[in-house]
Design an enzyme around this catalytic site. Structure first.
Site, PDB file in Angstrom:
ATOM      1  N   GLU A 160      27.439   0.682  -7.878  1.00 46.24           N
ATOM      2  CA  GLU A 160      26.575   0.497  -6.708  1.00 46.24           C
ATOM      3  C   GLU A 160      25.157   0.578  -7.227  1.00 46.24           C
ATOM      4  O   GLU A 160      24.669   1.651  -7.580  1.00 46.24           O
ATOM      5  CB  GLU A 160      26.871   1.573  -5.660  1.00 46.24           C
ATOM      6  CG  GLU A 160      26.330   1.220  -4.277  1.00 46.24           C
ATOM      7  CD  GLU A 160      24.977   1.836  -4.011  1.00 46.24           C
ATOM      8  OE1 GLU A 160      23.969   1.086  -4.093  1.00 46.24           O
ATOM      9  OE2 GLU A 160      24.918   3.032  -3.745  1.00 46.24           O
ATOM     10  N   LYS A 192      28.973  13.587 -13.414  1.00 49.29           N
ATOM     11  CA  LYS A 192      27.680  13.782 -14.065  1.00 49.29           C
ATOM     12  C   LYS A 192      26.603  13.534 -13.013  1.00 49.29           C
ATOM     13  O   LYS A 192      26.262  12.402 -12.696  1.00 49.29           O
ATOM     14  CB  LYS A 192      27.535  12.803 -15.247  1.00 49.29           C
ATOM     15  CG  LYS A 192      26.491  13.204 -16.298  1.00 49.29           C
ATOM     16  CD  LYS A 192      25.049  13.161 -15.796  1.00 49.29           C
ATOM     17  CE  LYS A 192      24.583  11.743 -15.566  1.00 49.29           C
ATOM     18  NZ  LYS A 192      23.158  11.720 -15.038  1.00 49.29           N
ATOM     19  N   GLU A 220      12.503  -2.615  -6.074  1.00 42.98           N
ATOM     20  CA  GLU A 220      12.720  -1.579  -5.074  1.00 42.98           C
ATOM     21  C   GLU A 220      11.476  -0.701  -4.991  1.00 42.98           C
ATOM     22  O   GLU A 220      11.009  -0.173  -6.005  1.00 42.98           O
ATOM     23  CB  GLU A 220      13.924  -0.713  -5.445  1.00 42.98           C
ATOM     24  CG  GLU A 220      15.257  -1.341  -5.126  1.00 42.98           C
ATOM     25  CD  GLU A 220      16.398  -0.358  -5.300  1.00 42.98           C
ATOM     26  OE1 GLU A 220      17.002   0.030  -4.276  1.00 42.98           O
ATOM     27  OE2 GLU A 220      16.691   0.015  -6.433  1.00 42.98           O
TER      28      GLU A 220
END
Length: 495
Positions: A267, A191, A398
């Site tokens: 991850e 996906k 981030e």
């Protein structure tokens, strides 16, 4: 015909060459509902084309195809799986294919062509690496401690795997997951991210050419990931999840995987510290900072997010880095000489804009950049900030953009404490010319990877992954295939 017209013709041709359907059971098909969604070129904020928009029914069809193919695929000889991956490597490294894939990535994601070509080469190496690992899956034979039994240790494929890939490295994050799955003997459903599905659809076409049997690789594109992923995780056919993306989404998928006790590798997010000690080679450190910060326009989980520089060398470092960042050329990635492309979408640029505004409102100083760059797309100027206070939001999230906040420290202990002051632990970077200090600090940094005097740590032969909230498991290296294998053993009496 003008050069500009030639380029437009090439762009239209490469986009038009991509299949626009779902790839399920070896067949290209539309979504069951007939729905489609648009893929945007972020450099001009316009639609490139549309692709099939999968729903729950399509997810179940893909899971059924993967489950039906699993038995025969698991029984395939390791050498045969290895040769498929080797052929895929050779197809990706063919110059014509490399240019097509690089241009396609640049158009749907924005990175400059030079970086896109680098990603194709990097992506291909995962296929070469796991082609070699496919024939080296080891078991064992041992005697029980009492000498009465013998144990035969065997490795078996986990089973059908769901691979969820991000938009920032649309080819390499696919090959990093597909490679070990094929090598181990797992069928899979991929996906891709809704922002960058075209590269994965093209890769599926290449994998068919390489010899992947029907049902082994299935690709479902969707603008409604929750409607597709949750049924796959809860349906019972999938036995493995490999996900690259945000920590927030990773937590949700981990919860959904619990019902059927799936093997999970995640991850997730990063908040990488970049530590420059007083004895560092500053030119080397600036080179490393440019690589660690500006790779992929700063849109990487491994990007240097917080730059901690010793107070004695901070001013020189900041001046050198600002000069380098300020000299970068921003523009459409297909144009010659462009160093920095657009961010992925308006939401991505909006977040970067807000983070810089927050930092400057709290007292940070802009050495270069600090705002939108000209252009139709989602451009943001490479930015260097100094005097960033500890409570600035960008130090805790981030940034995912071309912004480098510089902070100072006075001692090694202070640097390590600041670097580790985050729930994330993917990668850290350390610059020092003192070997004792290098090992002493590297062992104290709470990350899965450390770049010592180096701004890029990613390598197919190395185990990529983080600790704490940055994820579970490893991708690449000798352990990468283990994520797709179960260990079983046979016990038998002897004599």
């Amino acid at each position: 015909m003008s050069t500009a017209t030639d380029q437009q013709t090439r762009e239209h041709a490469v986009v038009a060459s991509v299949p626009d359907g779902l790839f399920i059971g070896g067949t290209w098909r539309p979504a069951a509902s007939g729905a489609t969604f648009g893929v945007e070129d972020p450099s001009v904020a316009r639609e490139l084309r549309t692709v099939a928009d999968a729903g729950a029914e399509d997810a179940r069809a893909a899971a059924g195809a993967a489950a039906a193919a699993q038995g025969a695929w698991a029984a395939t000889a390791p050498r045969e799986r290895s040769e498929i991956l080797r052929r895929a490597f050779e197809l990706l490294t063919d110059p014509r294919r490399r240019e097509e894939l690089a241009l396609l990535m640049t158009l749907e994601m924005g990175k400059p062509l030079a970086e896109a070509r680098g990603e194709v080469a990097y992506a291909a190496e995962f296929f070469r690496w796991f082609a070699e690992e496919a024939v080296r899956i080891e078991g064992g034979y041992q005697t029980s401690p009492d000498g009465r039994d013998r144990f035969v240790i065997m490795r078996h494929p986990v089973g059908p795997a769901l691979l969820v890939t991000p938009w920032n490295f649309p080819l390499a994050m696919g090959t990093r997951k597909i490679g070990p799955a094929i090598a181990a003997g797992c069928t899979m459903i991929v996906k891709p991210a809704e922002q960058t599905p075209l590269t994965m659809l093209k890769l599926a076409e290449i994998m068919v050419e390489a010899g992947v049997p029907d049902g082994v690789l299935n690709v479902v594109t969707t603008s409604r990931p929750g409607e597709v992923v949750e049924p796959l995780l809860r349906g019972g056919a999938v036995r493995k999840l490999s996900f690259t993306g945000s920590t927030q989404v990773g937590r949700l998928l981990l919860e959904q995987s619990a019902q059927h006790v799936l093997r999970v590798s995640l991850e997730l997010g990063g908040n990488a510290p970049f530590v420059v000690c007083e004895d560092a080679d500053l030119d080397k450190a600036v080179d490393g900072a440019m690589a660690a910060k500006m790779r992929n326009i700063g849109e990487a989980c491994t990007a240097a997010n917080r730059l901690y520089v010793h107070e004695r060398v901070a001013a020189d470092f900041a001046e050198k880095l600002a000069a380098r960042m300020g000299a970068l050329t921003v523009g459409r990635g297909t144009e010659p000489g462009v160093d920095v492309g657009p961010l992925i979408d308006e939401a991505g640029r909006g977040k970067v804009t807000q983070l810089v505004a927050d930092a400057t409102a709290r007292g940070a100083k802009v050495l270069t950049g600090g705002g939108h760059a000209p252009g139709e797309g989602y451009f943001y100027s490479p930015t260097v900030l100094t005097g960033v206070p500890a409570d600035a939001t960008m130090l805790h999230e981030e940034i995912f953009g071309p912004v480098a906040p510089i902070l100072t420290f006075a001692s090694d202990d202070e640097a390590v404490a600041a670097a580790n002051d985050t729930p994330y632990g993917l990668v850290s970077y350390l610059f020092t010319e003192n070997l004792d200090r290098a090992f002493r600090l590297a062992e104290r940094l709470e990350t899965g990877m450390v770049g010592l005097n180096k701004g890029v740590v990613s390598n197919p032969a190395a185990p990529f992954g983080g600790v704490k909230h940055s994820g579970l498991g490893r991708e690449g290296g000798r352990v990468g295939i283990d994520e797709f294998l179960e260990t079983r053993y046979l016990a038998m009496p002897l004599g």
